[in-house]
Design a protein around this motif. Structure first.
Motif, PDB file in Angstrom:
ATOM      1  N   MET A  69       0.837  -1.196   0.000  1.00  0.00           N
ATOM      2  CA  MET A  69       0.000   0.000   0.000  1.00  0.00           C
ATOM      3  C   MET A  69       0.868   1.241   0.000  1.00  0.00           C
ATOM      4  SD  MET A  69      -2.672   1.281   2.880  1.00  0.00           S
ATOM      5  CE  MET A  69      -1.314   1.608   4.004  1.00  0.00           C
TER       6      MET A  69
ATOM      7  N   LYS B 146       1.225   5.345   0.563  1.00  0.00           N
ATOM      8  CA  LYS B 146       0.596   6.470   1.243  1.00  0.00           C
ATOM      9  C   LYS B 146       1.013   7.767   0.580  1.00  0.00           C
ATOM     10  CE  LYS B 146      -0.369   4.740   5.870  1.00  0.00           C
ATOM     11  NZ  LYS B 146      -1.800   5.088   5.814  1.00  0.00           N
TER      12      LYS B 146
ATOM     13  N   ASP C  74      -7.607   1.535   4.988  1.00  0.00           N
ATOM     14  CA  ASP C  74      -6.497   0.997   4.211  1.00  0.00           C
ATOM     15  C   ASP C  74      -5.825  -0.193   4.885  1.00  0.00           C
ATOM     16  OD1 ASP C  74      -3.977   2.978   5.515  1.00  0.00           O
ATOM     17  OD2 ASP C  74      -6.072   3.545   5.724  1.00  0.00           O
ATOM     18  N   GLU C  75      -5.998  -0.324   6.201  1.00  0.00           N
ATOM     19  CA  GLU C  75      -5.334  -1.433   6.897  1.00  0.00           C
ATOM     20  C   GLU C  75      -6.036  -2.766   6.676  1.00  0.00           C
ATOM     21  OE1 GLU C  75      -2.466  -1.336   8.440  1.00  0.00           O
ATOM     22  OE2 GLU C  75      -2.261   0.796   7.993  1.00  0.00           O
TER      23      GLU C  75
ATOM     24  N   GLU D  20      -7.482  -4.212   1.759  1.00  0.00           N
ATOM     25  CA  GLU D  20      -6.669  -4.933   0.772  1.00  0.00           C
ATOM     26  C   GLU D  20      -6.735  -6.446   0.972  1.00  0.00           C
ATOM     27  OE1 GLU D  20      -2.036  -5.178  -0.836  1.00  0.00           O
ATOM     28  OE2 GLU D  20      -2.630  -3.670   0.627  1.00  0.00           O
TER      29      GLU D  20
ATOM     30  N   LEU E  88      -3.309   0.012  -3.010  1.00  0.00           N
ATOM     31  CA  LEU E  88      -3.978   1.120  -2.346  1.00  0.00           C
ATOM     32  C   LEU E  88      -3.065   2.335  -2.280  1.00  0.00           C
ATOM     33  CD1 LEU E  88      -5.631  -0.712   0.694  1.00  0.00           C
ATOM     34  CD2 LEU E  88      -6.531  -0.402  -1.621  1.00  0.00           C
TER      35      LEU E  88
ATOM     36  N   SER F 254      -3.183   5.735  -0.198  1.00  0.00           N
ATOM     37  CA  SER F 254      -3.934   6.293   0.925  1.00  0.00           C
ATOM     38  C   SER F 254      -3.472   7.695   1.277  1.00  0.00           C
ATOM     39  CB  SER F 254      -3.767   5.385   2.156  1.00  0.00           C
ATOM     40  OG  SER F 254      -4.385   5.934   3.291  1.00  0.00           O
TER      41      SER F 254
END
Length: 340
Positions: free
Chosen positions: A1, A3, A43-44, A47, A60, A62
Motif C-alpha cells: 500500500m 501512502k 487501508d489497513e 486490501e 492502495l 492512501s
C-alpha cells in the motif's frame, strides 16, 4: 500500500474471507495490472479482505481527503487510479459533473442498499454510498463544564459561558469539516449561514487544522467544547477521557463515503468487483468492526452499526451538487475570517 504522505509502503497480513482459493484464483485470472484504489480510510483491512474474497490484486494509495482530491486533479490528463473511495459528497458531485467517473454503473449488489444508501444515489448512477458518519457532534470536557451548562444545540457554541472555549476543524483542510459547515449554509441560506458562524467566531471560537488537533485541545484545556468528528469523539470516550458526546436534536451534519470508478480505467472488471464487494453485508460488517473507522451508518441492509452510537442517529446531509457549487465561496469565506 502506498501512502500519499511520505509515499511509504505498508504490507498487510492476509486472512480468509468468503471464497475458496480455487474460486478466487479464477476470478483474477484475466487481470494484467493491479487495481489502483485511492482512499482515505480502511487501508489497513480492505486490501487483504478484497484480494482473498475475489482473487484480484489491488494497490492502495492512501491519504487524507484533500490529498486524494489534489492527486486526482493533478492526474486528470493521465490518471493513475481505477477506483476512488473516500468521504465527501461535494468531490464526487464535482467529478460526476466533470465526467471523471464512469456513469450508469451496473452493479449486481445495488439491491442490497438500505433506505439510506438508496437515498444517496445520484441520478447518473456514477457513484454509490458505502456509509455516512457525523462530520461533527458536540463534545465537551466534563472537567471544565457541568452537564447543566453544556451545549445542547449547535447555536449554543456561541453562548457567553463558552467565550474563547470552543473549537472546530478548518473546512479547507479537514475533509469532514466541509460537509459539516456546508449543511448550515444550505439549510439556513448563505447569508444566514455566514451569520451563524460569525456568531460563533465572535464568541472566540478557535479553528484547528484537523480533528486530532481538537482532541488535543480538549484534553489540554485550550478549549472546553467542540464540534468534533464522531469517530474522534467515540475514540476519546473509549479511551476513558473526561468527555461527553451530544447529538443535537436538529441533527448532526454528515459526511458521506462514496465509491466511484474512473471512466478511463482499463481495469473495469476488477473495479466493478471492488464496488460490489463494498456492498456485501459481510464486508460492511467487517468495516463496522474496524476500530475507530467503524463509527458510521451503513448503507447496506441488515448491517448493524456500533452500539456506542445512538439507536437511530439523526444525520442531516448537505446535497452533493449544492456543496460542489458553493465550495469555493464557502471555503474562501472561512479563510477570510482569519480565526486562530
Amino acid at each position: 500500500m502506498k501512502k500519499l504522505c511520505g509515499i511509504s509502503f505498508v504490507f498487510s497480513l492476509l486472512f480468509a474471507v468468503g471464497c475458496s482459493q480455487d474460486e478466487t484464483n479464477a476470478k483474477g485470472d484475466n487481470q494484467s495490472e493491479p487495481l489502483v484504489v485511492y482512499l482515505n480510510d480502511f487501508d489497513e483491512i480492505i486490501e487483504p479482505l478484497f484480494e482473498e474474497a475475489t482473487g484480484y490484486d489491488v494497490e492502495l494509495v492512501s491519504g487524507n481527503g484533500a490529498e486524494v482530491q489534489s492527486r486526482i486533479e493533478a492526474e486528470k490528463g493521465n490518471p493513475n487510479w481505477d477506483v476512488v473511495w473516500m468521504d465527501g459528497q461535494a468531490a464526487f458531485a464535482r467529478w460526476d459533473e466533470e465526467e471523471v467517473l464512469l456513469k450508469d454503473l451496473d452493479l449486481k449488489n445495488i439491491d442490497s442498499l438500505n433506505e439510506l444508501g438508496t437515498s444517496l444515489l445520484p441520478e447518473s448512477n456514477s457513484y454509490v454510498a458505502t456509509g455516512a458518519h457525523a462530520s461533527s457532534v458536540i463534545v465537551y470536557n466534563t472537567n471544565e463544564i457541568s452537564e447543566a451548562e453544556a451545549p445542547k444545540e449547535w447555536s449554543d457554541l456561541a453562548s457567553p459561558n463558552l467565550k474563547d472555549s470552543v473549537g472546530m476543524a478548518d473546512p479547507a483542510v479537514a475533509a469532514p469539516a466541509y460537509p459539516f459547515v456546508t449543511w448550515f449554509f444550505q439549510n439556513l441560506g448563505m447569508d444566514n449561514g455566514k451569520q451563524f458562524f460569525t456568531n460563533i467566531f465572535e464568541n472566540g471560537a478557535k479553528v484547528y487544522p484537523k480533528n486530532p488537533n481538537i482532541v488535543e485541545a480538549l484534553l489540554n484545556g485550550d478549549i472546553k467544547a467542540a464540534a468534533l468528528q464522531e469517530s474522534n469523539a467515540y475514540t476519546m470516550k473509549a479511551n476513558g477521557e473526561p468527555i461527553e458526546i451530544i447529538w443535537p436534536e436538529e441533527g448532526a451534519p454528515a459526511s458521506v463515503r462514496y465509491v466511484g470508478i474512473n471512466k478511463q480505467s482499463e481495469n473495469k472488471e476488477a473495479a466493478e468487483a471492488f464496488v460490489n464487494f463494498l456492498l456485501e453485508k459481510e464486508t460492511q460488517d467487517e468495516l463496522v468492526a474496524a476500530g475507530s473507522e467503524g463509527y458510521f451508518s451503513p448503507t447496506v441492509s441488515d448491517v448493524a452499526d456500533l452500539d456506542e452510537r445512538p439507536e437511530d442517529p439523526k444525520l442531516v446531509i448537505a446535497e452533493g451538487d449544492w456543496s460542489a457549487e458553493h465550495e469555493a465561496e464557502i471555503k474562501e469565506w472561512f479563510a477570510d475570517q482569519s480565526v486562530e
